[in-house]
Design a protein around this motif. Structure first.
Motif, PDB file in Angstrom:
ATOM      1  N   GLY A 145       0.826  -1.207   0.000  1.00 21.85           N
ATOM      2  CA  GLY A 145       0.000   0.000   0.000  1.00 21.85           C
ATOM      3  C   GLY A 145       0.860   1.256   0.000  1.00 21.85           C
ATOM      4  O   GLY A 145       2.015   1.237   0.433  1.00 21.85           O
ATOM      5  N   ALA A 146       0.271   2.318  -0.502  1.00 22.21           N
ATOM      6  CA  ALA A 146       1.009   3.583  -0.610  1.00 22.21           C
ATOM      7  C   ALA A 146       1.127   4.246   0.757  1.00 22.21           C
ATOM      8  O   ALA A 146       0.162   4.329   1.511  1.00 22.21           O
ATOM      9  CB  ALA A 146       0.311   4.515  -1.592  1.00 22.21           C
ATOM     10  N   ARG A 147       2.347   4.720   1.053  1.00 25.04           N
ATOM     11  CA  ARG A 147       2.615   5.388   2.320  1.00 25.04           C
ATOM     12  C   ARG A 147       3.513   6.602   2.067  1.00 25.04           C
ATOM     13  O   ARG A 147       4.196   6.673   1.059  1.00 25.04           O
ATOM     14  CB  ARG A 147       3.304   4.433   3.304  1.00 25.04           C
ATOM     15  N   PRO A 148       3.520   7.525   3.024  1.00 24.12           N
ATOM     16  CA  PRO A 148       4.370   8.714   2.850  1.00 24.12           C
ATOM     17  C   PRO A 148       5.855   8.357   2.912  1.00 24.12           C
ATOM     18  O   PRO A 148       6.264   7.402   3.570  1.00 24.12           O
ATOM     19  CB  PRO A 148       3.993   9.610   4.029  1.00 24.12           C
ATOM     20  N   VAL A 149       6.642   9.132   2.203  1.00 20.97           N
ATOM     21  CA  VAL A 149       8.106   9.073   2.301  1.00 20.97           C
ATOM     22  C   VAL A 149       8.541  10.451   2.782  1.00 20.97           C
ATOM     23  O   VAL A 149       7.971  11.473   2.371  1.00 20.97           O
ATOM     24  CB  VAL A 149       8.749   8.731   0.948  1.00 20.97           C
ATOM     25  N   ARG A 150       9.543  10.493   3.629  1.00 17.81           N
ATOM     26  CA  ARG A 150       9.966  11.768   4.199  1.00 17.81           C
ATOM     27  C   ARG A 150      11.403  12.081   3.825  1.00 17.81           C
ATOM     28  O   ARG A 150      12.263  11.196   3.795  1.00 17.81           O
ATOM     29  CB  ARG A 150       9.822  11.716   5.725  1.00 17.81           C
ATOM     30  N   LEU A 151      11.645  13.343   3.532  1.00 12.96           N
ATOM     31  CA  LEU A 151      12.992  13.862   3.280  1.00 12.96           C
ATOM     32  C   LEU A 151      13.400  14.683   4.495  1.00 12.96           C
ATOM     33  O   LEU A 151      12.657  15.570   4.927  1.00 12.96           O
ATOM     34  CB  LEU A 151      13.008  14.730   2.028  1.00 12.96           C
ATOM     35  N   ILE A 152      14.588  14.405   5.026  1.00 13.90           N
ATOM     36  CA  ILE A 152      15.049  15.073   6.237  1.00 13.90           C
ATOM     37  C   ILE A 152      16.450  15.634   6.029  1.00 13.90           C
ATOM     38  O   ILE A 152      17.325  14.953   5.477  1.00 13.90           O
ATOM     39  CB  ILE A 152      15.066  14.109   7.444  1.00 13.90           C
ATOM     40  N   PHE A 153      16.630  16.865   6.456  1.00 17.89           N
ATOM     41  CA  PHE A 153      17.964  17.466   6.557  1.00 17.89           C
ATOM     42  C   PHE A 153      18.247  17.612   8.055  1.00 17.89           C
ATOM     43  O   PHE A 153      17.450  18.209   8.778  1.00 17.89           O
ATOM     44  CB  PHE A 153      18.009  18.826   5.875  1.00 17.89           C
ATOM     45  N   ARG A 154      19.390  17.085   8.480  1.00 16.12           N
ATOM     46  CA  ARG A 154      19.692  17.076   9.916  1.00 16.12           C
ATOM     47  C   ARG A 154      21.078  17.654  10.174  1.00 16.12           C
ATOM     48  O   ARG A 154      22.031  17.379   9.430  1.00 16.12           O
ATOM     49  CB  ARG A 154      19.632  15.638  10.449  1.00 16.12           C
ATOM     50  N   ASP A 155      21.158  18.434  11.236  1.00 25.50           N
ATOM     51  CA  ASP A 155      22.432  19.013  11.674  1.00 25.50           C
ATOM     52  C   ASP A 155      22.659  18.568  13.115  1.00 25.50           C
ATOM     53  O   ASP A 155      21.997  19.052  14.032  1.00 25.50           O
ATOM     54  CB  ASP A 155      22.354  20.541  11.568  1.00 25.50           C
ATOM     55  N   HIS A 156      23.587  17.609  13.288  1.00 27.80           N
ATOM     56  CA  HIS A 156      23.833  17.013  14.603  1.00 27.80           C
ATOM     57  C   HIS A 156      25.223  17.426  15.100  1.00 27.80           C
ATOM     58  O   HIS A 156      26.190  17.425  14.309  1.00 27.80           O
ATOM     59  CB  HIS A 156      23.745  15.483  14.517  1.00 27.80           C
ATOM     60  N   PRO A 157      25.352  17.767  16.390  1.00 26.27           N
ATOM     61  CA  PRO A 157      26.658  18.239  16.885  1.00 26.27           C
ATOM     62  C   PRO A 157      27.772  17.206  16.785  1.00 26.27           C
ATOM     63  O   PRO A 157      28.944  17.575  16.661  1.00 26.27           O
ATOM     64  CB  PRO A 157      26.375  18.614  18.341  1.00 26.27           C
ATOM     65  N   SER A 158      27.429  15.918  16.814  1.00 27.97           N
ATOM     66  CA  SER A 158      28.452  14.863  16.745  1.00 27.97           C
ATOM     67  C   SER A 158      28.525  14.208  15.365  1.00 27.97           C
ATOM     68  O   SER A 158      29.608  13.908  14.863  1.00 27.97           O
ATOM     69  CB  SER A 158      28.186  13.792  17.806  1.00 27.97           C
ATOM     70  N   TRP A 159      27.397  13.978  14.740  1.00 30.84           N
ATOM     71  CA  TRP A 159      27.365  13.269  13.464  1.00 30.84           C
ATOM     72  C   TRP A 159      27.479  14.186  12.258  1.00 30.84           C
ATOM     73  O   TRP A 159      27.660  13.724  11.134  1.00 30.84           O
ATOM     74  CB  TRP A 159      26.057  12.470  13.350  1.00 30.84           C
ATOM     75  N   GLY A 160      27.387  15.474  12.508  1.00 33.07           N
ATOM     76  CA  GLY A 160      27.502  16.429  11.410  1.00 33.07           C
ATOM     77  C   GLY A 160      26.197  16.584  10.645  1.00 33.07           C
ATOM     78  O   GLY A 160      25.115  16.267  11.134  1.00 33.07           O
ATOM     79  N   ARG A 161      26.306  17.049   9.402  1.00 34.65           N
ATOM     80  CA  ARG A 161      25.130  17.310   8.572  1.00 34.65           C
ATOM     81  C   ARG A 161      24.834  16.122   7.673  1.00 34.65           C
ATOM     82  O   ARG A 161      25.755  15.476   7.167  1.00 34.65           O
ATOM     83  CB  ARG A 161      25.344  18.566   7.727  1.00 34.65           C
ATOM     84  N   SER A 162      23.568  15.871   7.460  1.00 37.56           N
ATOM     85  CA  SER A 162      23.177  14.747   6.612  1.00 37.56           C
ATOM     86  C   SER A 162      21.802  15.006   5.998  1.00 37.56           C
ATOM     87  O   SER A 162      21.013  15.812   6.504  1.00 37.56           O
ATOM     88  CB  SER A 162      23.155  13.442   7.414  1.00 37.56           C
ATOM     89  N   SER A 163      21.543  14.306   4.896  1.00 32.96           N
ATOM     90  CA  SER A 163      20.240  14.347   4.248  1.00 32.96           C
ATOM     91  C   SER A 163      19.834  12.923   3.922  1.00 32.96           C
ATOM     92  O   SER A 163      20.662  12.134   3.456  1.00 32.96           O
ATOM     93  CB  SER A 163      20.281  15.195   2.969  1.00 32.96           C
ATOM     94  N   TYR A 164      18.584  12.586   4.170  1.00 33.49           N
ATOM     95  CA  TYR A 164      18.183  11.196   3.948  1.00 33.49           C
ATOM     96  C   TYR A 164      16.676  11.079   3.757  1.00 33.49           C
ATOM     97  O   TYR A 164      15.896  11.952   4.156  1.00 33.49           O
ATOM     98  CB  TYR A 164      18.636  10.308   5.105  1.00 33.49           C
ATOM     99  N   LEU A 165      16.281   9.959   3.127  1.00 36.52           N
ATOM    100  CA  LEU A 165      14.882   9.606   2.951  1.00 36.52           C
ATOM    101  C   LEU A 165      14.507   8.551   3.986  1.00 36.52           C
ATOM    102  O   LEU A 165      15.326   7.692   4.334  1.00 36.52           O
ATOM    103  CB  LEU A 165      14.626   9.039   1.553  1.00 36.52           C
ATOM    104  N   VAL A 166      13.272   8.602   4.441  1.00 39.27           N
ATOM    105  CA  VAL A 166      12.761   7.611   5.389  1.00 39.27           C
ATOM    106  C   VAL A 166      11.438   7.068   4.859  1.00 39.27           C
ATOM    107  O   VAL A 166      10.545   7.847   4.502  1.00 39.27           O
ATOM    108  CB  VAL A 166      12.550   8.230   6.790  1.00 39.27           C
TER     109      VAL A 166
END
Length: 253
Positions: A145-166
């Motif tokens: 079945g169809a479900r939402p997909v999310r795009l996230i931009f994250r800025d973490h003090p330890s892991w740094g910057r990242s972009s990802y789909l969930v």
């Protein structure tokens, strides 16, 4: 009674009688002429309509001058609906069209801005910032079945910057590494490196060059990402990104 008074009395009676008879004849004539009566009634209604339209146009003009486009459009809608054939309606018609276009632009800007969610979260080592948006349309990634997909931009003090789909179901076929096709508006697709971490914490796929992806959103209306899935083939997630508030992740360039 004097002769003069007696004469006046006898003279006045015919005059009064004649006036009464004349008035009755006029009423009778009007009743016997429906066309004239209808014309008089239409003229009165037209005059009342012009007056009402002029009064409403004062409120329209004030809202337009204040650049309150939604209110100006509402006043204009009322005038054009209730008094379409008036001079006021003819005068405001082009201004009403302008107000309508600007009101729609404001509404659309608010809708697009509302698609984004921003989060500020205290974490070990400092504060995590993120900006996230769901797909315009749901995506069926595994046949369940169809479900939402999310795009996230994250800025973490330890892991740094990242972009990802969930995703909420299914999985990405991108363990180790893969390439995804990223398209901005009507531009040609750009192939970008991506990877699916070997973790069960979330069904996530990182787009490696998060800075390039972030820059691609600047001024964009839509962003689409075509990615491989374990169920076979590829899927495409489309995001309406035009309402992004870039200041929320001020450190990204």
């Amino acid at each position: 009674m004097s002769v003069r008074a007696s004469a006046f009395r006898h003279t006045a009676r015919p005059v009064v009688l004649a006036a009464a008879v004349g008035g009755a004849l006029l009423v009778l004539t009007a009743c016997q002429d429906p066309a004239a009566q209808a014309e008089a009634q239409a003229a009165a209604q037209a005059q009342a309509g012009e007056a009402a339209a002029d009064k409403a146009a004062v409120e329209f003009d004030a809202a337009f001058a204040a650049e309150n486009w939604p209110l100006a459009k509402a006043h204009g809608d009322l005038i054009l609906a209730r008094h379409p054939d008036t001079a006021a309606a003819a005068r405001i018609a082009p201004l009403h069209e302008q107000a309508g276009a600007r009101a729609e632009s404001i509404r659309e800007d608010k809708r697009l801005a509302g698609l984004w969610t921003y989060n500020v979260e205290p974490v070990t080592g400092g504060t995590q910032l993120s900006a996230a948006i769901y797909t315009r349309d749901r995506v069926d990634s595994d046949g369940s079945g169809a479900r939402p997909v999310r795009l996230i931009f994250r800025d973490h003090p330890s892991w740094g910057r990242s972009s990802y789909l969930v995703m909420e179901a299914g999985d990405f076929d991108c363990y180790g590494a893969c390439r995804v096709a990223v398209t901005v508006d009507s531009a040609a697709p750009v192939r970008m490196a991506a990877n699916r971490p070997d973790t069960d914490e979330a069904i996530a796929m990182f787009i490696d060059d998060e800075r390039a992806l972030w820059r691609m959103l600047d001024g964009a209306k839509a962003l689409s990402v075509e990615y491989p899935v374990k169920a076979g083939g590829t899927r495409t997630a489309v995001f309406e990104v035009g309402g992004l508030d870039r200041a929320r992740l001020a450190g990204w360039k």
